[in-house]
Design a protein around this motif. Structure first.
Motif, PDB file in Angstrom:
ATOM      1  N   SER A   1       4.923  -2.006   4.167  1.00  0.00           N
ATOM      2  CA  SER A   1       5.998  -0.692   4.366  1.00  0.00           C
ATOM      3  C   SER A   1       6.161  -0.273   2.969  1.00  0.00           C
ATOM      4  N   LYS A   2       6.494  -1.253   2.024  1.00  0.00           N
ATOM      5  CA  LYS A   2       6.844  -0.790   0.610  1.00  0.00           C
ATOM      6  C   LYS A   2       5.845  -0.787  -0.439  1.00  0.00           C
ATOM      7  N   MET A   3       4.728   0.092   0.240  1.00  0.00           N
ATOM      8  CA  MET A   3       3.197   0.237  -0.655  1.00  0.00           C
ATOM      9  C   MET A   3       3.376   0.538  -1.896  1.00  0.00           C
ATOM     10  N   ARG A   4       4.624   1.080  -2.191  1.00  0.00           N
ATOM     11  CA  ARG A   4       4.570   1.619  -4.005  1.00  0.00           C
ATOM     12  C   ARG A   4       4.434   0.348  -4.754  1.00  0.00           C
ATOM     13  N   PHE A   5       4.947  -0.890  -4.414  1.00  0.00           N
ATOM     14  CA  PHE A   5       4.737  -2.036  -5.049  1.00  0.00           C
ATOM     15  C   PHE A   5       3.017  -2.438  -5.205  1.00  0.00           C
ATOM     16  N   LEU A   6       2.331  -2.401  -4.393  1.00  0.00           N
ATOM     17  CA  LEU A   6       0.746  -2.492  -4.651  1.00  0.00           C
ATOM     18  C   LEU A   6       0.201  -1.170  -5.471  1.00  0.00           C
ATOM     19  N   SER A   7       0.538   0.069  -5.141  1.00  0.00           N
ATOM     20  CA  SER A   7       0.378   1.149  -6.066  1.00  0.00           C
ATOM     21  C   SER A   7       0.816   1.155  -7.497  1.00  0.00           C
TER      22      SER A   7
ATOM     23  N   GLY B   1       2.922   3.988   2.309  1.00  0.00           N
ATOM     24  CA  GLY B   1       1.875   4.654   1.605  1.00  0.00           C
ATOM     25  C   GLY B   1       2.152   6.279   1.441  1.00  0.00           C
ATOM     26  N   ALA B   2       3.362   6.652   1.658  1.00  0.00           N
ATOM     27  CA  ALA B   2       3.889   8.218   1.601  1.00  0.00           C
ATOM     28  C   ALA B   2       4.265   8.478   0.207  1.00  0.00           C
ATOM     29  N   ASP B   3       4.412   7.555  -0.613  1.00  0.00           N
ATOM     30  CA  ASP B   3       5.006   7.621  -1.732  1.00  0.00           C
ATOM     31  C   ASP B   3       3.904   8.299  -3.142  1.00  0.00           C
ATOM     32  N   ALA B   4       4.959   8.723  -4.064  1.00  0.00           N
ATOM     33  CA  ALA B   4       3.925   9.478  -5.136  1.00  0.00           C
ATOM     34  C   ALA B   4       3.028   8.451  -6.000  1.00  0.00           C
ATOM     35  N   LEU B   5       3.441   7.346  -6.281  1.00  0.00           N
ATOM     36  CA  LEU B   5       2.618   6.427  -6.700  1.00  0.00           C
ATOM     37  C   LEU B   5       1.203   6.105  -5.942  1.00  0.00           C
ATOM     38  N   THR B   6       1.230   6.048  -4.898  1.00  0.00           N
ATOM     39  CA  THR B   6       0.124   5.710  -3.856  1.00  0.00           C
ATOM     40  C   THR B   6      -0.684   7.084  -4.095  1.00  0.00           C
ATOM     41  N   ALA B   7      -0.337   8.496  -4.100  1.00  0.00           N
ATOM     42  CA  ALA B   7      -1.111   9.543  -4.246  1.00  0.00           C
ATOM     43  C   ALA B   7      -1.724   9.465  -5.545  1.00  0.00           C
ATOM     44  N   ARG B   8      -0.842   9.102  -6.712  1.00  0.00           N
ATOM     45  CA  ARG B   8      -1.359   9.114  -7.994  1.00  0.00           C
ATOM     46  C   ARG B   8      -2.345   8.118  -8.125  1.00  0.00           C
TER      47      ARG B   8
END
Length: 339
Positions: free
Chosen positions: A233-239, A28-35
């Motif tokens: 772990s790969k939260m960007r795929f949910l986000s 969840g530390a990725d830019a997509l999750t923040a967006r």
């Protein structure tokens, strides 16, 4: 049969493919999750804390862990998803909190019913669970919706007794599209503390978000999500799914189409001789009583739906339901009644 049988919207699939390129920080530390958090703050018009998870059961159950203690009670409609369709997950994740089911026409709780239940509660009596939360389904399990005034009235009653308010929004987009209101008017402005924001049924592959309007309630959620196995772990795929879902109002356009198809279906079926709508069609579900020969004839013709209660069947439309398929079912039904 359900809006769960559909695939993902092309925009969501494209976002997943784009997220698959290169690398990104994990958990969840990725830019997509923040967006996604930023987009939801813009959607609701207020600051929020957002936690993506993969399923509605996880969203509902983990949200409730932040609202109730193990000896707490959660008021919910008797037909609510948390009460009948989640295999005891809310009770398990809360450590034993009790769901308190209440009746209500068309899937909705009435203020007098909630007030009566709270008046009868054994407040401060060590032998009984203590009411701590109210959970509302939006849209309801009957395909109806709570207006902003409905939510405000119920939330005011609950908060007057110190209860927190959770909203199960598995079909939240359909409710908002049907109401034509600002999303904030039917949530935090009406007294909702936390929302399970559904996307899976409306064009996502597998993505939900727990949205805290009262950010103080979210302090423990990160730990609870990790302990429950929903910190990807790969939260960007949910986000990525949620990001595409929220971009340019896609979530409401998809829901509006599903609602329009349900309205077309409900209008056509209710016009048949011997047919009666059990509930108003306000989102993307149609509950209709049909003559038995019509039900059997439609099943034999290959149409899929659930028998709900006697001769009441449930039909669900989705973001990609085609108008010609609705019309084909209606034409078949008219033939079966001899029209």
């Amino acid at each position: 049969m359900s809006d769960n049988v559909t695939g993902a919207a092309p925009e969501v699939m494209a976002a997943l493919a784009a997220a698959n390129e290169g690398t990104a920080p994990s958990y969840g530390a990725d830019a997509l999750t923040a967006r996604v958090e930023q987009r939801l703050a813009e959607v609701f018009g207020t600051d929020v804390a957002v936690f993506p998870v993969a399923t509605g059961t996880a969203a509902n159950s983990l949200a409730l862990t932040c609202l109730v203690k193990p000896w707490g009670g959660v008021y919910t409609h008797a037909d609510g998803h948390i009460n009948v369709d989640e295999c005891g997950a809310p009770e398990m994740f809360t450590g034993g909190a009790k769901l308190v089911p209440l009746p209500g026409e068309h899937g909705k709780l009435a203020p007098e019913t909630l007030r009566g239940a709270m008046d009868k509660a054994h407040w401060g009596f060590v032998h009984c669970v203590q009411p701590m939360a109210l959970s509302l389904s939006q849209a309801t399990e009957s395909g109806t919706v709570y207006s902003p005034a409905d939510v405000r009235t119920l939330a005011d009653l609950a908060k007057g007794k110190g209860l927190k308010v959770h909203m199960d929004g598995a079909r939240f987009a359909n409710a908002v599209a049907g109401l034509g209101c600002h999303p904030g008017d039917v949530t935090w402005r009406a007294g909702v503390d936390v929302l399970s924001f559904g996307a899976t049924k409306n064009g996502a592959l597998a993505a939900e978000a727990v949205v805290f309007f009262d950010k103080g309630l979210a302090e423990e959620f990160g730990y609870r999500r990790k302990r429950a196995g929903h910190l990807f772990s790969k939260m960007r795929f949910l986000s990525a799914q949620l990001d595409a879902y929220l971009a340019d109002g896609l979530w409401l356009r998809l829901a509006a189409h599903a609602n329009a198809m349900a309205a077309r279906l409900g209008e056509g079926l209710s016009a048949l001789p011997g047919a009666t709508l059990r509930d108003p069609v306000q989102a993307n579900e149609v509950f209709v009583s049909l003559p038995e020969p019509v039900i059997q004839g439609l099943e034999q013709a290959g149409f899929g739906f659930y028998r709900w209660d006697g001769q009441v069947v449930r039909l669900v439309t989705a973001w990609n339901t085609r108008e010609e398929d609705v019309d084909a079912l209606l034409a078949a039904a008219r033939r079966l009644v001899g029209e």
